[in-house]
Design an enzyme around this catalytic site. Structure first.
Site, PDB file in Angstrom:
ATOM      1  N   THR A  12      55.476   6.507  20.468  1.00  0.00           N
ATOM      2  CA  THR A  12      54.010   6.958  19.951  1.00  0.00           C
ATOM      3  C   THR A  12      53.783   6.604  18.343  1.00  0.00           C
ATOM      4  O   THR A  12      52.581   6.514  18.105  1.00  0.00           O
ATOM      5  CB  THR A  12      53.722   8.384  20.583  1.00  0.00           C
ATOM      6  OG1 THR A  12      53.975   8.282  21.974  1.00  0.00           O
ATOM      7  CG2 THR A  12      52.454   8.732  19.924  1.00  0.00           C
ATOM      8  N   ASP A  56      58.850   1.038  24.951  1.00  0.00           N
ATOM      9  CA  ASP A  56      58.493   2.176  25.298  1.00  0.00           C
ATOM     10  C   ASP A  56      59.762   2.883  25.712  1.00  0.00           C
ATOM     11  O   ASP A  56      60.855   2.363  26.432  1.00  0.00           O
ATOM     12  CB  ASP A  56      57.589   2.154  26.624  1.00  0.00           C
ATOM     13  CG  ASP A  56      57.124   3.522  27.065  1.00  0.00           C
ATOM     14  OD1 ASP A  56      57.690   4.388  27.342  1.00  0.00           O
ATOM     15  OD2 ASP A  56      55.697   3.699  26.976  1.00  0.00           O
ATOM     16  N   SER A  57      59.738   4.298  25.201  1.00  0.00           N
ATOM     17  CA  SER A  57      61.172   4.620  25.443  1.00  0.00           C
ATOM     18  C   SER A  57      61.708   4.999  27.067  1.00  0.00           C
ATOM     19  O   SER A  57      62.614   5.185  27.272  1.00  0.00           O
ATOM     20  CB  SER A  57      61.415   5.932  24.547  1.00  0.00           C
ATOM     21  OG  SER A  57      60.659   7.064  25.071  1.00  0.00           O
TER      22      SER A  57
END
Length: 340
Positions: A12, A56-57
């Site tokens: 983010t 994206d994790s």
């Protein structure tokens, strides 16, 4: 002047709202730097390694952990510390995995990110990034103050393999109830020196890249059925993380104990961790866990779920013998277990 390598994987912190779709999308690191001109005041050299494809994790996996370990190894002697920008959802998994993969670590590896994008008005990203860098470059004499894999979020520094994400809507995203924080940022940056691990003098960094993800999870609940337990225990895996009640307790029904014993006899390693976030497993304290100890279930003590899963992957890659895997699951390797 200290030199810090920032490894930008995504998350983010490096997102920006698309003006048309209103969906968050990743931006490159130059845009992040544009939002934090204060970085020039930190009195250290900053280098950046950005992943070619921002991640994206939720897509994090052992192959990417190996890539991260390789980046750290190839840049280890040229830098005083590392800051890894990472999505918060799986940050505790990656931090735990790297803590096991990096043996004899002598320099700080600080994971951080944010709950709001760095371009947002009320973002937590700037403080997290700035202080993570400051911690990564902090020394006492010629030694790093925190030569560990850590997570820095919302003014607190946690041991990476002791933390877990507990909140998706507050800046205070992480907690570590079973181990003290390693540092706290306020008017002053205060380190808890007695709680920080240091490598033995003269030891060289060793990388362990062979993670085996043949791990299943058995989460117990009242009324869990035979078919569910059989399916998990008979799956094609070598290790099972079993989330139990309270201090490590399970049903004492004979069918359940027999299934566990059968899996262990067939070479599977089962480790018992508690569904409680605070406290430790005490195999044998109650009758509901005595049989688990007798049949060879490993005691996970106060390991977090993230730590137990990644430690199992690490040990399965190290050893073929289930007895060795079980032994080291119960052994404190990187500060992941409280030794009484």
């Amino acid at each position: 002047m200290s030199q810090i390598l920032i490894i930008y994987t995504g998350g983010t912190i490096g997102m920006m709202t698309d003006p048309v779709t209103k969906v968050l999308k990743p931006i490159d690191f130059e845009h992040i730097m544009d939002n934090v001109p204060e970085l020039e005041k930190l009195n250290c050299k900053i280098k950046v390694h950005s992943f070619d494809e921002i991640i994206d994790s939720s897509n994090m996996n052992p192959a990417i952990w190996s890539e991260l370990a390789g980046i750290i190894l190839s840049n280890y002697h040229d830098n005083d510390g590392f800051v890894i920008l990472h999505g918060s959802d799986t940050m505790a998994y990656t931090a735990s995995a790297l803590s096991f993969m990096l043996e004899n670590l002598g320099k700080p590896i600080i994971f951080t990110g944010s709950q709001l994008p760095i371009s947002a008005i009320r973002t937590d990203a700037k403080e997290n990034l700035m202080t993570a860098i400051e911690i990564a470059k902090s020394k006492k004499g010629d030694r790093a103050r925190v030569p560990e894999v850590c997570i820095y979020f919302d003014y607190k520094l946690f041991r990476g393999n002791r933390a877990f994400k507990y909140n998706s809507s507050k800046f205070e995203a992480f907690r570590s109830p079973n181990y003290p924080i390693l540092a706290e940022s306020g008017v002053h940056l205060r380190f808890s020196a007695n709680d920080i691990r240091h490598p033995q003098d003269g030891t060289e960094l060793i990388i362990h890249n062979n993670l085996v993800s043949d791990v299943a999870v058995l989460k117990l609940y009242p009324g869990i059925g035979t078919k569910v337990v059989e399916t998990i225990l008979n799956s094609d895996v070598r290790g099972i993380v079993m989330e139990t009640f309270g201090a490590g307790n399970t049903t004492t029904d004979s069918w359940f104990i027999d299934l566990l014993k059968g899996a262990i006899d067939n070479g599977k390693v089962i480790v018992d961790i508690s569904q409680c976030k605070v406290g430790t497993v005490e195999l044998g304290r109650y009758d509901t866990s005595r049989q688990l100890k007798d049949i060879g279930v490993a005691n996970g003590y106060d390991m977090t779920f993230e730590s137990a899963v990644t430690k199992m992957m690490y040990l399965l890659g190290m050893f073929d013998d289930p007895a060795q895997v079980k032994y080291y699951m119960e052994f404190d390797l990187r500060g992941e277990i409280t030794v009484s």
